[in-house]
Design an enzyme around this catalytic site. Structure first.
Site, PDB file in Angstrom:
ATOM      1  N   GLY A 138      -5.582 -47.789  29.063  1.00 42.73           N
ATOM      2  CA  GLY A 138      -5.692 -46.944  27.878  1.00 42.73           C
ATOM      3  C   GLY A 138      -5.641 -45.463  28.231  1.00 42.73           C
TER       4      GLY A 138
ATOM      5  CB  ALA B 107     -10.007 -50.153  27.109  1.00 46.42           C
TER       6      ALA B 107
ATOM      7  CD  GLU C 101      -3.649 -51.903  30.344  1.00 43.76           C
ATOM      8  OE1 GLU C 101      -2.852 -51.823  31.300  1.00 43.76           O
ATOM      9  OE2 GLU C 101      -3.886 -50.945  29.579  1.00 43.76           O
TER      10      GLU C 101
ATOM     11  CD  GLU D 235      -2.178 -48.647  26.487  1.00 43.65           C
ATOM     12  OE1 GLU D 235      -3.421 -48.710  26.415  1.00 43.65           O
ATOM     13  OE2 GLU D 235      -1.427 -49.561  26.125  1.00 43.65           O
TER      14      GLU D 235
HETATM   15  C1  3H9 Z   1      -7.298 -51.157  28.954  1.00 45.07           C
HETATM   16  O1  3H9 Z   1      -7.239 -49.976  29.179  1.00 45.07           O
HETATM   17  C2  3H9 Z   1      -6.759 -51.768  27.713  1.00 45.07           C
HETATM   18  C3  3H9 Z   1      -5.904 -50.834  26.934  1.00 45.07           C
HETATM   19  O2  3H9 Z   1      -4.564 -51.223  27.035  1.00 45.07           O
HETATM   20  C4  3H9 Z   1      -6.331 -50.715  25.498  1.00 45.07           C
HETATM   21  C5  3H9 Z   1      -6.407 -51.972  24.747  1.00 45.07           C
HETATM   22  C6  3H9 Z   1      -6.735 -51.831  23.247  1.00 45.07           C
HETATM   23  N1  3H9 Z   1     -14.422 -50.067  32.079  1.00 45.07           N
HETATM   24  O3  3H9 Z   1     -14.197 -49.322  40.785  1.00 45.07           O
HETATM   25  P1  3H9 Z   1     -15.288 -48.363  40.983  1.00 45.07           P
HETATM   26  C7  3H9 Z   1     -16.920 -48.796  36.353  1.00 45.07           C
HETATM   27  S1  3H9 Z   1      -8.014 -52.219  30.040  1.00 45.07           S
HETATM   28  C8  3H9 Z   1     -15.721 -50.156  32.350  1.00 45.07           C
HETATM   29  O4  3H9 Z   1     -16.409 -48.748  41.877  1.00 45.07           O
HETATM   30  P2  3H9 Z   1     -13.451 -46.615  42.337  1.00 45.07           P
HETATM   31  C9  3H9 Z   1     -17.123 -49.812  37.459  1.00 45.07           C
HETATM   32  O5  3H9 Z   1     -17.573 -51.026  36.954  1.00 45.07           O
HETATM   33  C10 3H9 Z   1      -8.599 -51.207  31.355  1.00 45.07           C
HETATM   34  N2  3H9 Z   1     -16.248 -49.792  33.551  1.00 45.07           N
HETATM   35  O6  3H9 Z   1     -14.729 -46.937  41.453  1.00 45.07           O
HETATM   36  C11 3H9 Z   1     -18.156 -49.098  38.307  1.00 45.07           C
HETATM   37  O7  3H9 Z   1     -19.413 -49.262  37.678  1.00 45.07           O
HETATM   38  P3  3H9 Z   1     -20.741 -49.463  38.539  1.00 45.07           P
HETATM   39  C12 3H9 Z   1      -7.511 -50.768  32.247  1.00 45.07           C
HETATM   40  C13 3H9 Z   1     -15.403 -49.350  34.471  1.00 45.07           C
HETATM   41  O8  3H9 Z   1     -13.440 -45.148  42.482  1.00 45.07           O
HETATM   42  C14 3H9 Z   1     -17.761 -47.617  38.192  1.00 45.07           C
HETATM   43  O9  3H9 Z   1     -16.972 -47.536  37.008  1.00 45.07           O
HETATM   44  N3  3H9 Z   1      -8.071 -50.056  33.360  1.00 45.07           N
HETATM   45  C15 3H9 Z   1     -14.034 -49.250  34.236  1.00 45.07           C
HETATM   46  O10 3H9 Z   1     -13.429 -47.475  43.543  1.00 45.07           O
HETATM   47  C16 3H9 Z   1     -16.954 -47.124  39.354  1.00 45.07           C
HETATM   48  O11 3H9 Z   1     -15.838 -48.002  39.542  1.00 45.07           O
HETATM   49  C17 3H9 Z   1      -8.439 -50.688  34.470  1.00 45.07           C
HETATM   50  O12 3H9 Z   1      -8.287 -51.877  34.615  1.00 45.07           O
HETATM   51  C18 3H9 Z   1     -13.539 -49.636  32.963  1.00 45.07           C
HETATM   52  N4  3H9 Z   1     -12.237 -49.540  32.664  1.00 45.07           N
HETATM   53  O13 3H9 Z   1     -12.200 -47.067  41.460  1.00 45.07           O
HETATM   54  C19 3H9 Z   1      -9.039 -49.825  35.554  1.00 45.07           C
HETATM   55  N5  3H9 Z   1     -13.434 -48.784  35.357  1.00 45.07           N
HETATM   56  O14 3H9 Z   1     -20.877 -48.195  39.335  1.00 45.07           O
HETATM   57  C20 3H9 Z   1     -10.285 -50.450  36.104  1.00 45.07           C
HETATM   58  C21 3H9 Z   1     -14.408 -48.583  36.247  1.00 45.07           C
HETATM   59  O15 3H9 Z   1     -21.797 -49.682  37.530  1.00 45.07           O
HETATM   60  N6  3H9 Z   1     -10.939 -49.606  37.063  1.00 45.07           N
HETATM   61  N7  3H9 Z   1     -15.602 -48.913  35.718  1.00 45.07           N
HETATM   62  O16 3H9 Z   1     -20.484 -50.659  39.403  1.00 45.07           O
HETATM   63  C22 3H9 Z   1     -10.507 -49.461  38.335  1.00 45.07           C
HETATM   64  O17 3H9 Z   1      -9.483 -49.988  38.722  1.00 45.07           O
HETATM   65  C23 3H9 Z   1     -11.340 -48.646  39.270  1.00 45.07           C
HETATM   66  O18 3H9 Z   1     -12.639 -48.581  38.757  1.00 45.07           O
HETATM   67  C24 3H9 Z   1     -10.840 -47.201  39.488  1.00 45.07           C
HETATM   68  C25 3H9 Z   1     -11.888 -46.390  40.291  1.00 45.07           C
HETATM   69  C26 3H9 Z   1      -9.523 -47.262  40.271  1.00 45.07           C
HETATM   70  C27 3H9 Z   1     -10.623 -46.482  38.186  1.00 45.07           C
END
Ligand code: 3H9
Length: 705
Positions: A104, A66, A127, A107
């Site tokens: 998500g 998400a 999450e 999911e």
């Molecule tokens: C969820 O899914 C809830 C569900 O159960 C549904 C509920 C109803 N959202 O980390 P990076 C941005 S909760 C918004 O540097 P990497 C990040 O801010 C979510 N933005 O890259 C950055 O922006 P900027 C569960 C996001 O390659 C850019 O993308 N998922 C999100 O080192 C690049 O990110 C998570 O918790 C997001 N979800 O790592 C995963 N994700 O360039 C969270 C990333 O402007 N994300 N951005 O600074 C991560 O763990 C890492 O970003 C990932 C990539 C491993 C994916």
């Protein structure tokens, strides 16, 4: 063209409907994505030419979850959830995963009938790491697919599971060639197009039955996380949801998941953890960096000094597959240092946290050398010799004479002036600090320290180097102690001074552990050694006639109580045991100091202890920002999270200060200023923030770095 069509495409190829999520950078489920998926599935179901569908991500990932930026904001409740629509499809849908399928994202994949992935893909439900739980059916589907125990492990840890393990667990049906995932997915979809009944995770009952044979697993999990998860709700809610999956029908379980999710979304811990997530991404950005700045890639590294720090730094490179040469003055020092590295790896193997094969792969990457010429071609050098300016200057003069052009010349000094070190070279633009925290191979923080002549190129390369070896890199300006240690120094001073006024180490430690630190500050000091800061205090006392001496730790060091390594420090230790025992000797040293200096004794509440330690540091952090030594207030928070074990679910030092409020913090500091004098003089920036009702975490530095 509607937004939904822009972020999700639908194309039919050879009878297979391909739904492509295209929402850079990581295909988060932002505005329009869920609607786009629903729309595409409906088109696929309605199209008589489509026999099966593929859900795939454009760019570098499947779907990373998400959109975290949307949490905490009002959102319209969808009439139908995209996961339900995938689930209800009458034609098979294959999730084709590369990069990350997280939260998500996973999911959605779990709501498809099949999942294939490339070998480098990772899946997970992280999450909990942002203080919530998988709220898109993940807590109900994953246990049905892989069993409640394995699901609980994944959901409560939030870890990323590599494709191969995911296949073994049963999350992934097949691992396919990564050259053309789309083609492979279409081929797979065709192969299952006619198969009926459609496999649906929600209908599975076989794995969930495991809970009947081991009904105590949920309670056991609660017990096992009790220490780490203290003060937090999300990990427990995650367990409750998996328990619901094991005991309730699917639809009931979903209701439980929704109810518990909504309890968490706006909880204090979720807000703080979301803040930490974005602060960690901000810290990587170098303000005012030219757009075309290209950090160099470090393929080989050199470390000067094979002491504890040098050895730990060398391990950090080897741990990430980067060959590293270690230079020492004498053969003996080199042998001793390398032996320490071997011992450290061997301990990890014995504990089971490192495979023997991995140790055997890493060790040969660390190559001992005996001359500067042997390191001349390395892409970067990190000096980690004795913390003495003259010694460091000597080393840098030699590095200047030998290292190849353009290689960053980095010092691991924790306090010395980078400019003075750079001044002995003819290339001050290449000189910067790379301040690792002890133990260097474990601690995540790397402070990259900019001198007044350090080039952006050097900073960018050092920052990238840090990221490549698994560190969280943060830029700091040169000043005594740089940003992390400087902002923490007043905390240390106050913890020692509170002893003189009547508090005890065990009381202060308990307050901070209850707050969320993994260890109390005195126990930490026993681990790192009381003697480490003793010399610094002597140096400061000699340089500054107003320096407030810390008599208690000075006396303990002079008595030979240097911490765990001498069996006694702030606590007493039994032989071979790291359990701290409060010690009467310490009590009597404290009482002697208080008596000698006529310090009035009183009792402290936990709240006063906590505020006194943290407020002292908030004040210093404001001075650091005033002087432009940190790029952002949130960088200081990241440093506290990764350098000092500050509880992540409290956001960081400045975030914590905002939870108390600027006015209250300022009033508190003013009253201590009146009581204790100059060291509590409030920073101008602090007064400004309080006067404007502004926030600490958004405070901007007063000048550029
Ligand atoms: C969820 O899914 C809830 C569900 O159960 C549904 C509920 C109803 N959202 O980390 P990076 C941005 S909760 C918004 O540097 P990497 C990040 O801010 C979510 N933005 O890259 C950055 O922006 P900027 C569960 C996001 O390659 C850019 O993308 N998922 C999100 O080192 C690049 O990110 C998570 O918790 C997001 N979800 O790592 C995963 N994700 O360039 C969270 C990333 O402007 N994300 N951005 O600074 C991560 O763990 C890492 O970003 C990932 C990539 C491993 C994916």
């Amino acid at each position: 063209m509607s937004e939904a069509e822009v972020v999700v495409r639908f194309e039919v190829e050879g009878g297979v409907g391909v739904i492509t999520v295209d929402n850079p950078p990581v295909n988060a489920l932002g505005p329009g994505v869920r609607e786009g998926i629903i729309d595409a599935v409906e088109r696929g179901v309605a199209d008589p030419n489509v026999t099966a569908m593929v859900l795939i991500g454009a760019g570098r990932s499947f779907i990373a979850g998400a959109d975290i930026r949307q949490f905490g904001k009002p959102r319209p409740m969808p009439a139908r959830r995209s996961t339900d629509v995938l689930d209800d499809s009458t034609k098979p849908i294959v999730a084709a995963i590369h990069g990350y399928a997280l939260g998500g994202g996973l999911e959605h994949a779990l709501s498809c009938n099949y999942r294939i992935a490339v070998a480098s893909a990772k899946v997970g439900l992280p999450e909990v790491l942002i203080g919530i739980l998988p709220g898109g059916g993940g807590t109900q589907r994953l246990p049905r697919l892989i069993g409640p125990k394995a699901a609980m492990d994944m959901i409560v840890s939030g870890r990323h599971v590599p494709a191969e393990e995911a296949e073994t667990l049963g999350i992934i049906d097949a691992i396919v060639d990564d050259k053309d995932l789309r083609k492979e997915a279409i081929r797979f979809a065709k192969s299952v197009a006619a198969k009926r009944p459609l496999p649906r995770v929600r209908d599975r009952t076989d794995r969930i039955a495991e809970a009947k044979t081991d009904p105590g697993m949920f309670e056991a999990m609660r017990k096992s996380i009790a220490r780490k998860a203290r003060n937090q709700k999300a990990p427990y809610h995650c367990i409750a949801c998996v328990e619901a999956a094991a005991t309730q029908p699917f639809e009931e379980g979903l209701k439980t998941e929704r109810r518990l999710f909504s309890e968490l979304e706006n909880s204090d811990e979720a807000k703080a953890l979301r803040y930490a997530f974005f602060a960690e991404r901000e810290v990587a950005k170098i303000p005012d960096a030219p757009k075309d700045l290209k950090p160099a890639r470090i393929r080989t590294a050199a470390v000067i000094g094979a002491g504890t720090m040098g050895g730990g730094i060398a391990m950090s490179f080897a741990d990430f597959g980067i060959p590293v040469k270690v230079l020492e003055v004498s053969r003996e020092a080199l042998d001793k240092g390398l032996q320490r590295v071997r011992d450290n790896y061997a301990i990890s193997v014995k504990r089971g946290s490192l495979a023997q094969a991995e140790m055997d792969r890493r060790l040969p990457l660390i190559q001992p050398v005996g001359s500067y010429d042997a390191i001349a071609d390395c892409d970067v050098v990190i000096e980690a010799v004795f913390e003495n300016l003259d010694v460091k200057k000597e080393v840098f003069a030699k590095l200047d004479a030998t290292m190849k052009r353009g290689a960053p010349l980095l010092t691991n000094s924790s306090a010395l002036d980078i400019d003075q070190i750079a001044a002995v070279t003819k290339r001050p633009q290449d000189v910067a600090g790379a301040h690792f925290f002890a133990p260097a191979n474990v601690m995540k923080l790397l402070e990259v320290v900019k001198g007044s002549k350090t080039s952006m190129q050097t900073i960018a390369t050092a920052m990238k180097m840090g990221r490549d070896i698994g560190k969280v890199s943060a830029v700091a300006g040169t000043c005594d102690g740089f940003v992390a240690n400087r902002s923490r120094a007043p905390f240390i001073t106050e913890m020692m001074l509170m002893l003189e006024e009547g508090a005890l180490p065990e009381q202060i430690d308990k307050v901070m552990v209850d707050f969320g630190y993994p260890m109390g500050p005195f126990a930490v000091n026993d681990l790192s050694g009381l003697d480490v800061s003793y010399m610094t205090r002597k140096r400061r006392a000699a340089a500054d006639p107003n320096y407030r001496k810390l008599h208690v730790p000075d006396r303990l060091v002079e008595m030979g109580r240097k911490g765990q390594k001498t069996g006694a420090g702030w606590y007493r230790y039994e032989k071979g045991d790291r359990t701290p025992h409060p010690d009467e000797v310490v009590k009597s040293v404290i009482a002697d100091v208080a008596r000698e200096f006529g310090i009035e004794q009183r009792s402290f509440t936990g709240e006063e202890i906590l505020r006194r330690l943290l407020c002292a540091s908030v004040n210093e952090a404001c001075k650091i920002l005033e002087e432009g030594k940190a790029c952002r207030a949130s960088d200081i928070d990241v440093m506290w999270l990764h350098g000092f074990g500050f509880p992540r679910y409290r956001g960081g030092l400045m975030y914590w200060a905002d939870t108390i409020g600027a006015r209250a913090i300022c009033d508190q500091i003013l009253s201590w200023h009146e009581r204790y004098g100059a060291r509590w003089k409030p920073a101008d920036l602090l007064c400004e923030i309080a006067a404007n009702g502004a926030s600490f975490r958004e405070a901007k530095p007063k000048r550029a770095l």
